[in-house]
Write a protein that holds these residues in place. Structure first.
Motif, PDB file in Angstrom:
ATOM      1  N   VAL A 109       0.676  -1.225   0.091  1.00 16.31           N
ATOM      2  CA  VAL A 109      -0.050   0.268  -0.197  1.00 16.31           C
ATOM      3  C   VAL A 109       0.623   1.520   0.024  1.00 16.31           C
ATOM      4  CG1 VAL A 109      -1.580   1.445   0.669  1.00 16.31           C
ATOM      5  CG2 VAL A 109      -1.790  -1.075   1.055  1.00 16.31           C
ATOM      6  N   ALA A 110       1.926   1.317   0.854  1.00 18.65           N
ATOM      7  CA  ALA A 110       3.293   2.385   0.807  1.00 18.65           C
ATOM      8  C   ALA A 110       3.684   2.657  -0.750  1.00 18.65           C
ATOM      9  CB  ALA A 110       4.145   2.189   2.326  1.00 18.65           C
ATOM     10  N   ALA A 111       4.183   1.530  -0.801  1.00 14.87           N
ATOM     11  CA  ALA A 111       4.271   1.840  -2.045  1.00 14.87           C
ATOM     12  C   ALA A 111       3.467   2.511  -3.248  1.00 14.87           C
ATOM     13  CB  ALA A 111       5.312   0.183  -2.643  1.00 14.87           C
ATOM     14  N   GLY A 112       2.355   2.124  -3.273  1.00 14.68           N
ATOM     15  CA  GLY A 112       0.983   2.497  -4.128  1.00 14.68           C
ATOM     16  C   GLY A 112       1.234   4.052  -3.681  1.00 14.68           C
ATOM     17  N   ALA A 113       1.544   4.704  -2.387  1.00 14.33           N
ATOM     18  CA  ALA A 113       0.893   5.886  -1.550  1.00 14.33           C
ATOM     19  C   ALA A 113       2.136   7.099  -2.135  1.00 14.33           C
ATOM     20  CB  ALA A 113       0.772   5.908  -0.713  1.00 14.33           C
ATOM     21  N   LEU A 114       3.200   6.262  -1.861  1.00 13.47           N
ATOM     22  CA  LEU A 114       4.942   7.071  -2.291  1.00 13.47           C
ATOM     23  C   LEU A 114       4.725   6.648  -3.921  1.00 13.47           C
ATOM     24  CD1 LEU A 114       6.173   5.223   0.672  1.00 13.47           C
ATOM     25  CD2 LEU A 114       5.639   7.893   0.039  1.00 13.47           C
ATOM     26  N   ARG A 115       4.051   6.584  -4.792  1.00 14.03           N
ATOM     27  CA  ARG A 115       3.764   6.646  -6.500  1.00 14.03           C
ATOM     28  C   ARG A 115       5.435   5.059  -7.246  1.00 14.03           C
ATOM     29  NH1 ARG A 115      -1.349   7.750  -5.880  1.00 14.03           N
ATOM     30  NH2 ARG A 115      -1.325   9.990  -6.337  1.00 14.03           N
ATOM     31  N   GLU A 116       5.046   3.622  -6.303  1.00 13.23           N
ATOM     32  CA  GLU A 116       6.484   3.536  -6.959  1.00 13.23           C
ATOM     33  C   GLU A 116       5.967   3.229  -8.430  1.00 13.23           C
ATOM     34  OE1 GLU A 116       9.696   1.372  -7.884  1.00 13.23           O
ATOM     35  OE2 GLU A 116       9.283   2.094  -6.285  1.00 13.23           O
ATOM     36  N   PRO A 117       6.387   3.036  -9.470  1.00 17.14           N
ATOM     37  CA  PRO A 117       5.735   3.389 -10.736  1.00 17.14           C
ATOM     38  C   PRO A 117       6.047   1.786 -10.745  1.00 17.14           C
ATOM     39  CG  PRO A 117       8.438   3.802 -11.066  1.00 17.14           C
ATOM     40  CD  PRO A 117       8.086   3.849  -9.071  1.00 17.14           C
ATOM     41  N   PHE A 118       4.628   1.128 -11.571  1.00 17.20           N
ATOM     42  CA  PHE A 118       3.750  -0.284 -11.407  1.00 17.20           C
ATOM     43  C   PHE A 118       4.875  -1.496 -11.467  1.00 17.20           C
ATOM     44  CE2 PHE A 118       1.508  -3.274 -13.481  1.00 17.20           C
ATOM     45  CZ  PHE A 118       0.294  -3.915 -12.687  1.00 17.20           C
ATOM     46  N   TRP A 119       5.804  -1.241 -12.913  1.00 20.07           N
ATOM     47  CA  TRP A 119       7.149  -2.016 -13.759  1.00 20.07           C
ATOM     48  C   TRP A 119       7.722  -2.742 -12.098  1.00 20.07           C
ATOM     49  CZ3 TRP A 119       3.597  -4.432 -16.469  1.00 20.07           C
ATOM     50  CH2 TRP A 119       3.512  -4.679 -17.067  1.00 20.07           C
ATOM     51  N   SER A 120       8.194  -1.523 -12.070  1.00 18.57           N
ATOM     52  CA  SER A 120       8.921  -2.272 -10.718  1.00 18.57           C
ATOM     53  C   SER A 120       8.556  -2.848  -9.610  1.00 18.57           C
ATOM     54  CB  SER A 120      10.056  -0.609 -10.158  1.00 18.57           C
ATOM     55  OG  SER A 120       9.264  -0.377  -9.341  1.00 18.57           O
ATOM     56  N   PHE A 121       7.149  -2.595  -9.056  1.00 18.64           N
ATOM     57  CA  PHE A 121       7.087  -2.484  -7.916  1.00 18.64           C
ATOM     58  C   PHE A 121       6.443  -3.859  -8.037  1.00 18.64           C
ATOM     59  CE2 PHE A 121       2.131  -3.480  -6.634  1.00 18.64           C
ATOM     60  CZ  PHE A 121       2.436  -4.090  -5.484  1.00 18.64           C
ATOM     61  N   LEU A 122       5.439  -4.560  -9.641  1.00 17.90           N
ATOM     62  CA  LEU A 122       5.160  -5.880  -9.729  1.00 17.90           C
ATOM     63  C   LEU A 122       6.578  -6.769  -9.954  1.00 17.90           C
ATOM     64  CD1 LEU A 122       2.870  -7.319 -11.089  1.00 17.90           C
ATOM     65  CD2 LEU A 122       3.631  -7.039 -13.484  1.00 17.90           C
ATOM     66  N   MET A 123       7.589  -6.149 -10.548  1.00 21.38           N
ATOM     67  CA  MET A 123       8.791  -7.205 -10.608  1.00 21.38           C
ATOM     68  C   MET A 123       9.202  -7.492  -8.949  1.00 21.38           C
ATOM     69  SD  MET A 123      12.521  -6.368 -12.267  1.00 21.38           S
ATOM     70  CE  MET A 123      12.660  -5.219 -10.667  1.00 21.38           C
ATOM     71  N   LEU A 124       9.843  -6.620  -8.219  1.00 23.22           N
ATOM     72  CA  LEU A 124       9.934  -7.257  -7.005  1.00 23.22           C
ATOM     73  C   LEU A 124       8.740  -7.571  -5.926  1.00 23.22           C
ATOM     74  CD1 LEU A 124      11.418  -3.371  -6.366  1.00 23.22           C
ATOM     75  CD2 LEU A 124      12.379  -5.934  -6.521  1.00 23.22           C
ATOM     76  N   VAL A 125       7.915  -7.049  -6.333  1.00 19.50           N
ATOM     77  CA  VAL A 125       6.521  -8.521  -5.333  1.00 19.50           C
ATOM     78  C   VAL A 125       6.279  -9.764  -5.832  1.00 19.50           C
ATOM     79  CG1 VAL A 125       3.932  -8.165  -4.907  1.00 19.50           C
ATOM     80  CG2 VAL A 125       5.229  -6.040  -4.971  1.00 19.50           C
ATOM     81  N   ALA A 126       6.356  -9.386  -7.373  1.00 20.65           N
ATOM     82  CA  ALA A 126       6.439 -11.202  -8.113  1.00 20.65           C
ATOM     83  C   ALA A 126       8.036 -11.854  -7.756  1.00 20.65           C
ATOM     84  CB  ALA A 126       6.075 -11.113  -9.568  1.00 20.65           C
ATOM     85  N   ILE A 127       8.548 -11.494  -7.261  1.00 20.28           N
ATOM     86  CA  ILE A 127      10.354 -12.019  -7.146  1.00 20.28           C
ATOM     87  C   ILE A 127       9.795 -12.166  -5.611  1.00 20.28           C
ATOM     88  CG2 ILE A 127      12.399 -12.029  -6.566  1.00 20.28           C
ATOM     89  CD1 ILE A 127      12.414  -9.753  -8.217  1.00 20.28           C
ATOM     90  N   ALA A 128       9.763 -11.563  -4.761  1.00 12.77           N
ATOM     91  CA  ALA A 128       9.454 -11.773  -3.271  1.00 12.77           C
ATOM     92  C   ALA A 128       7.989 -12.706  -3.003  1.00 12.77           C
ATOM     93  CB  ALA A 128       9.097 -10.187  -2.402  1.00 12.77           C
ATOM     94  N   LYS A 129       6.955 -12.459  -3.951  1.00 18.56           N
ATOM     95  CA  LYS A 129       5.719 -13.839  -3.691  1.00 18.56           C
ATOM     96  C   LYS A 129       5.943 -15.034  -3.862  1.00 18.56           C
ATOM     97  CE  LYS A 129       2.867 -10.466  -2.130  1.00 18.56           C
ATOM     98  NZ  LYS A 129       1.969 -10.105  -1.057  1.00 18.56           N
ATOM     99  N   THR A 130       6.729 -14.857  -5.384  1.00 15.02           N
ATOM    100  CA  THR A 130       6.785 -16.899  -5.991  1.00 15.02           C
ATOM    101  C   THR A 130       7.976 -17.041  -5.199  1.00 15.02           C
ATOM    102  OG1 THR A 130       6.658 -15.619  -8.059  1.00 15.02           O
ATOM    103  CG2 THR A 130       7.474 -17.731  -7.908  1.00 15.02           C
TER     104      THR A 130
END
Length: 145
Positions: A109-130
């Motif tokens: 949620v903080a990443a969205g609030a702080l305007r993290e770009p979507f593609w870097s967000f998606l890549m890092l979260v996918a790595i962590a979750k996987t």
């Protein structure tokens, strides 16, 4: 058909586990692995569901200022403040902790609030979750002990 329903259930519980409701996607994955479902398919389905659930959090973060005081908002103000400080200190790399059961959702949620770009967000979260589901599947298979 039973396999499709079971995998759909795993996807749904992994999705929900990353959003506003508590859910145990880990227990579902372990149970299905022990029941003989293909491990790589389980990891892919759970990872996809959990990552897409985190995307919902990122979208909520984009609207955080207008929504944070609503009863349905998935993260308390205190948790969001802690996550925002953590995110401010460590930046996008803190998203590698998005798998954590305590604080991980708030980071997304903080990443969205702080305007993290979507593609870097998606890549890092996918790595962590996987990564979390891979470790869980390996532990279930007894490869750590």
């Amino acid at each position: 058909m039973d396999t499709v329903l079971a995998l759909g259930g795993l996807f749904a519980i992994a999705f929900v586990a990353a959003t506003i409701l508590p859910a145990q996607s880990e227990a579902a994955l372990v149970g299905m692995q022990l029941a003989g479902y293909p491990v790589l398919l389980l990891i892919a389905v759970a990872s996809l569901g959990n990552t897409l659930g985190a995307v919902v959090n990122w979208l909520l973060g984009r609207a955080v200022e207008s929504q944070r005081d609503r009863a349905w908002f998935p993260v308390s103000s205190a948790a969001l403040e802690r996550a925002t400080r953590w995110y401010g200190k460590w930046g996008r790399w803190s998203l590698l902790l998005s798998w954590a059961p305590i604080g991980g959702d708030a980071l997304t949620v903080a990443a969205g609030a702080l305007r993290e770009p979507f593609w870097s967000f998606l890549m890092l979260v996918a790595i962590a979750k996987t990564g979390r589901y891979v470790v869980l599947a390996l532990a279930t298979a007894g490869l750590f002990g």
